[in-house]
Scaffold this motif. Structure first.
Motif, PDB file in Angstrom:
ATOM      1  N   UNK A  72       0.752  -1.163   0.000  1.00 59.34           N
ATOM      2  CA  UNK A  72       0.127  -0.096  -0.014  1.00 59.34           C
ATOM      3  C   UNK A  72       0.811   1.281  -0.028  1.00 59.34           C
ATOM      4  N   UNK A  73       0.449   2.254  -0.492  1.00 57.65           N
ATOM      5  CA  UNK A  73       1.130   3.587  -0.381  1.00 57.65           C
ATOM      6  C   UNK A  73       1.351   4.069   1.074  1.00 57.65           C
ATOM      7  N   UNK A  74       0.423   3.811   1.796  1.00 57.36           N
ATOM      8  CA  UNK A  74       0.564   4.332   3.183  1.00 57.36           C
ATOM      9  C   UNK A  74       1.681   3.455   3.759  1.00 57.36           C
ATOM     10  N   UNK A  75       1.701   2.184   3.492  1.00 63.63           N
ATOM     11  CA  UNK A  75       2.778   1.095   4.216  1.00 63.63           C
ATOM     12  C   UNK A  75       4.187   1.466   3.598  1.00 63.63           C
ATOM     13  N   UNK A  76       4.180   1.934   2.335  1.00 68.01           N
ATOM     14  CA  UNK A  76       5.560   2.294   1.816  1.00 68.01           C
ATOM     15  C   UNK A  76       6.050   3.434   2.463  1.00 68.01           C
ATOM     16  N   UNK A  77       5.191   4.387   2.450  1.00 68.82           N
ATOM     17  CA  UNK A  77       5.403   5.812   2.906  1.00 68.82           C
ATOM     18  C   UNK A  77       6.001   5.758   4.294  1.00 68.82           C
ATOM     19  N   UNK A  78       5.319   4.943   5.263  1.00 67.97           N
ATOM     20  CA  UNK A  78       6.050   4.673   6.521  1.00 67.97           C
ATOM     21  C   UNK A  78       7.486   4.058   6.333  1.00 67.97           C
TER      22      UNK A  78
END
Length: 152
Positions: A72-78
């Motif tokens: 996910x984009x949020x997981x990658x962002x983290x």
């Protein structure tokens, strides 16, 4: 109860395939994660370094990176935020799209990848590749490649 009666249940070979996939995936994943954890990275962080190192100019849009890593984009962002704090990558605005963000591999990130990659490859070889004949490797690569193609 009609759904139960209408289900196309797995036969013995199909069940062995499913259970083997689950067991091998979990066990291989655990070994790879343990090695990378000892190196101070998550598996996703390692894959970010690999993808950026292979990309032109060591950079990719975050959306492309998320798609390539099946995350996910949020997981990658983290994960990228943690890597940015460690100096392994840096983010910058995309010059052609005000909403876009580009991840760039830093020199420190490239150095870290060069340090970790040999041990990672040794782990993958030990826990997966060396357990299989070339024919088994080809069958698994073809079969799982088709699964990924259909789902992707």
């Amino acid at each position: 109860m009609a759904a139960v009666a209408d289900a196309k249940w797995l036969n013995e070979r199909e069940m062995r395939t499913w259970q083997g996939f689950l067991a091998a995936g979990a066990l291989v994943g655990r070994q790879v994660e343990q090695h990378l954890k000892q190196e101070g990275l998550s598996h996703t962080q390692y894959e970010v370094l690999v993808r950026l190192a292979a990309a032109p100019e060591g950079q990719l849009r975050m959306t492309e990176l998320a798609d390539a890593l099946y995350t996910s984009k949020s997981g990658l962002n983290y994960q990228v935020t943690q890597m940015e704090k460690a100096g392994l990558v840096r983010r910058e605005a995309c010059p052609t799209d005000v909403r876009g963000v580009i991840a760039n591999l830093t020199a420190a990130g490239r150095d870290r990848l060069e340090q970790i990659a040999p041990g990672h490859v040794e782990t993958v070889r030990r826990v997966l590749i060396d357990a299989l004949t070339p024919e088994q490797q080809e069958a698994i690569a073809t079969g799982l490649g088709e699964v990924a193609r259909r789902l992707g």
